[in-house]
Design a protein around this motif. Structure first.
Motif, PDB file in Angstrom:
ATOM      1  N   UNK A   1      -2.656 -14.217  11.660  1.00  0.00           N
ATOM      2  CA  UNK A   1      -3.826 -13.565  11.179  1.00  0.00           C
ATOM      3  C   UNK A   1      -4.191 -12.641  12.197  1.00  0.00           C
ATOM      4  N   UNK A   2      -3.690 -12.550  13.619  1.00  0.00           N
ATOM      5  CA  UNK A   2      -3.960 -11.698  14.614  1.00  0.00           C
ATOM      6  C   UNK A   2      -3.008 -10.425  14.445  1.00  0.00           C
ATOM      7  N   UNK A   3      -2.028 -10.774  14.050  1.00  0.00           N
ATOM      8  CA  UNK A   3      -0.944  -9.990  13.798  1.00  0.00           C
ATOM      9  C   UNK A   3      -1.154  -8.805  12.589  1.00  0.00           C
ATOM     10  N   UNK A   4      -1.625  -9.454  11.511  1.00  0.00           N
ATOM     11  CA  UNK A   4      -2.035  -8.757  10.084  1.00  0.00           C
ATOM     12  C   UNK A   4      -3.335  -7.927  10.703  1.00  0.00           C
ATOM     13  N   UNK A   5      -4.545  -8.549  11.468  1.00  0.00           N
ATOM     14  CA  UNK A   5      -5.294  -7.648  11.692  1.00  0.00           C
ATOM     15  C   UNK A   5      -4.970  -6.476  12.582  1.00  0.00           C
ATOM     16  N   UNK A   6      -4.077  -6.621  13.632  1.00  0.00           N
ATOM     17  CA  UNK A   6      -3.628  -5.670  14.448  1.00  0.00           C
ATOM     18  C   UNK A   6      -2.942  -4.420  13.699  1.00  0.00           C
ATOM     19  N   UNK A   7      -2.032  -5.044  12.607  1.00  0.00           N
ATOM     20  CA  UNK A   7      -1.382  -3.979  11.949  1.00  0.00           C
ATOM     21  C   UNK A   7      -2.589  -3.020  10.969  1.00  0.00           C
ATOM     22  N   UNK A   8      -3.318  -3.722  10.379  1.00  0.00           N
ATOM     23  CA  UNK A   8      -4.458  -3.200   9.362  1.00  0.00           C
ATOM     24  C   UNK A   8      -5.155  -2.004  10.344  1.00  0.00           C
ATOM     25  N   UNK A   9      -5.446  -2.431  11.529  1.00  0.00           N
ATOM     26  CA  UNK A   9      -6.335  -1.503  12.380  1.00  0.00           C
ATOM     27  C   UNK A   9      -5.595  -0.399  12.811  1.00  0.00           C
ATOM     28  N   UNK A  10      -4.366  -0.454  13.071  1.00  0.00           N
ATOM     29  CA  UNK A  10      -3.360   0.456  13.658  1.00  0.00           C
ATOM     30  C   UNK A  10      -3.118   1.639  12.513  1.00  0.00           C
ATOM     31  N   UNK A  11      -2.958   1.172  11.297  1.00  0.00           N
ATOM     32  CA  UNK A  11      -2.782   2.019  10.112  1.00  0.00           C
ATOM     33  C   UNK A  11      -4.063   2.844   9.826  1.00  0.00           C
ATOM     34  N   UNK A  12      -5.197   1.990   9.821  1.00  0.00           N
ATOM     35  CA  UNK A  12      -6.597   2.677   9.562  1.00  0.00           C
ATOM     36  C   UNK A  12      -6.754   3.879  10.947  1.00  0.00           C
ATOM     37  N   UNK A  13      -6.580   3.401  11.845  1.00  0.00           N
ATOM     38  CA  UNK A  13      -6.582   4.414  12.963  1.00  0.00           C
ATOM     39  C   UNK A  13      -5.626   5.811  12.733  1.00  0.00           C
ATOM     40  N   UNK A  14      -4.383   5.548  12.341  1.00  0.00           N
ATOM     41  CA  UNK A  14      -3.445   6.462  11.938  1.00  0.00           C
ATOM     42  C   UNK A  14      -3.871   7.270  10.772  1.00  0.00           C
ATOM     43  N   UNK A  15      -4.401   6.566  10.077  1.00  0.00           N
ATOM     44  CA  UNK A  15      -4.965   7.370   8.647  1.00  0.00           C
ATOM     45  C   UNK A  15      -6.102   8.164   8.954  1.00  0.00           C
ATOM     46  N   UNK A  16      -7.012   7.976   9.883  1.00  0.00           N
ATOM     47  CA  UNK A  16      -8.132   8.932  10.421  1.00  0.00           C
ATOM     48  C   UNK A  16      -7.488  10.131  11.215  1.00  0.00           C
ATOM     49  N   UNK A  17      -6.488   9.913  11.872  1.00  0.00           N
ATOM     50  CA  UNK A  17      -5.893  10.942  12.550  1.00  0.00           C
ATOM     51  C   UNK A  17      -5.381  12.011  11.664  1.00  0.00           C
ATOM     52  N   UNK A  18      -4.795  11.300  10.587  1.00  0.00           N
ATOM     53  CA  UNK A  18      -4.057  12.361   9.755  1.00  0.00           C
ATOM     54  C   UNK A  18      -5.018  13.093   9.021  1.00  0.00           C
ATOM     55  N   UNK A  19      -6.253  12.789   8.690  1.00  0.00           N
ATOM     56  CA  UNK A  19      -7.124  13.490   8.109  1.00  0.00           C
ATOM     57  C   UNK A  19      -7.961  14.607   9.036  1.00  0.00           C
ATOM     58  N   UNK A  20      -7.845  14.646  10.107  1.00  0.00           N
ATOM     59  CA  UNK A  20      -8.170  15.592  10.873  1.00  0.00           C
ATOM     60  C   UNK A  20      -7.428  16.949  10.914  1.00  0.00           C
ATOM     61  N   UNK A  21      -8.231  17.909  10.454  1.00  0.00           N
ATOM     62  CA  UNK A  21      -7.434  19.314  10.377  1.00  0.00           C
ATOM     63  C   UNK A  21      -7.163  19.874  11.623  1.00  0.00           C
ATOM     64  N   UNK A  22      -5.933  20.231  11.756  1.00  0.00           N
ATOM     65  CA  UNK A  22      -5.508  20.831  12.828  1.00  0.00           C
ATOM     66  C   UNK A  22      -6.171  22.384  13.150  1.00  0.00           C
ATOM     67  N   UNK A  23      -6.365  22.706  14.462  1.00  0.00           N
ATOM     68  CA  UNK A  23      -7.043  23.961  14.694  1.00  0.00           C
ATOM     69  C   UNK A  23      -6.165  25.229  14.475  1.00  0.00           C
ATOM     70  N   UNK A  24      -6.561  26.047  13.648  1.00  0.00           N
ATOM     71  CA  UNK A  24      -5.865  27.227  13.264  1.00  0.00           C
ATOM     72  C   UNK A  24      -4.268  27.208  13.589  1.00  0.00           C
TER      73      UNK A  24
END
Length: 274
Positions: free
Chosen positions: A165-188
């Motif tokens: 359960x801990x491994x699944x939770x960590x994987x989910x959190x890591x992917x959600x964090x990566x998805x948030x970073x990918x949505x941030x638009x790069x500066x110029x």
């Protein structure tokens, strides 16, 4: 002859006769001693040695007969056997009246320390936790949670469930964090212009499911298989770069793919000239 010579011969003859009588007496002496106590003792010793050599009979202990199982033990054994049959057929929790968990739990209720029943329960939990991890890696967290609930219904105290359960939770959190970073638009940042044979990959490639990773790399695999050219992998993480190479090489069975890895944050694979 003179009188002195005659006297000398008579003395010699007398002495010779006395010596013969003495020798005769000495020769007969041992025969008299052989009849004494020492001879009797020697005879007794010989008799005793003969007695010792007599065969000794050793009684063999008869093996104890195996105790027949009681009716109670026979029923417990049948429950375990039914559980193992259901386990092999992957009837873990269903049908309700004929599943592995049912039989093993019934056996444990009758014999709480039964090793085979405990092994069967552990095997069911292992299957559900592995299914949960596979579902989580494919991005199906609802199914993963369902599998973990099934494992808890079998043995809620198994530490393997908490760990998974801990491994699944960590994987989910890591992917959600990566998805948030990918949505941030790069500066110029100007879009990169690709040349022929260059392929960009997403920075968050390894936060995707296995099917999505293969889909992103498949165009590179197709091009490498057709052109038979070495590749250059530009990736900041060495472990991930090597994994990209392994995926490409394993899907080109015709030949071994040649590759170089450069630790640069270009997130790109480039076909080189031969």
């Amino acid at each position: 002859m003179s009188k002195n010579l005659v006297s000398f011969l008579i003395v010699v003859a007398f002495l010779t006769g006395c010596q013969e009588n003495v020798k005769s007496t000495e020769k007969s002496q041992p025969l008299q001693e052989a009849e004494g106590p020492q001879a009797i003792a020697a005879t007794s010793s010989v008799n005793k040695s003969v007695d010792i050599e007599k065969p000794v009979t050793i009684k063999k202990q008869q093996p104890k007969a195996a105790k027949a199982p009681t009716a109670f033990e026979q029923l417990t054994q049948r429950l375990i056997e039914q559980g193992e049959i259901a386990l092999a057929a992957e009837r873990f929790l269903t049908p309700v009246d004929d599943n592995a968990n049912l039989y093993f739990q019934a056996a444990l209720g009758r014999d709480p320390g039964n090793f085979r029943a405990i092994q069967g329960i552990t095997a069911i939990v292992d299957v559900y936790t592995q299914w949960a991890w596979q579902a989580a890696r494919n991005g199906d967290y609802k199914k993963a949670a369902k599998y973990l609930d099934s494992a808890r219904s079998v043995n809620p105290e198994d530490p393997a469930i908490v760990e998974m359960a801990s491994r699944v939770s960590d994987l989910k959190a890591k992917r959600e964090q990566a998805a948030k970073i990918s949505k941030i638009k790069p500066e110029a940042k100007e879009p990169k212009v690709l040349k022929e044979g260059q392929f960009l990959l997403p920075e968050t490639l390894f936060s995707l499911s296995e099917e999505e990773i293969i889909a992103k790399i498949q165009p590179i695999i197709d091009e490498v298989a057709t052109a038979d050219r070495p590749i250059a992998i530009y990736w900041p993480n060495d472990k991930e770069a090597r994994l990209i190479y392994q995926i490409i090489n394993s899907r080109v069975p015709e030949f071994r793919v040649r590759a170089m890895i450069y630790h640069r944050a270009d997130y790109m694979v480039e076909l080189q000239q031969n």
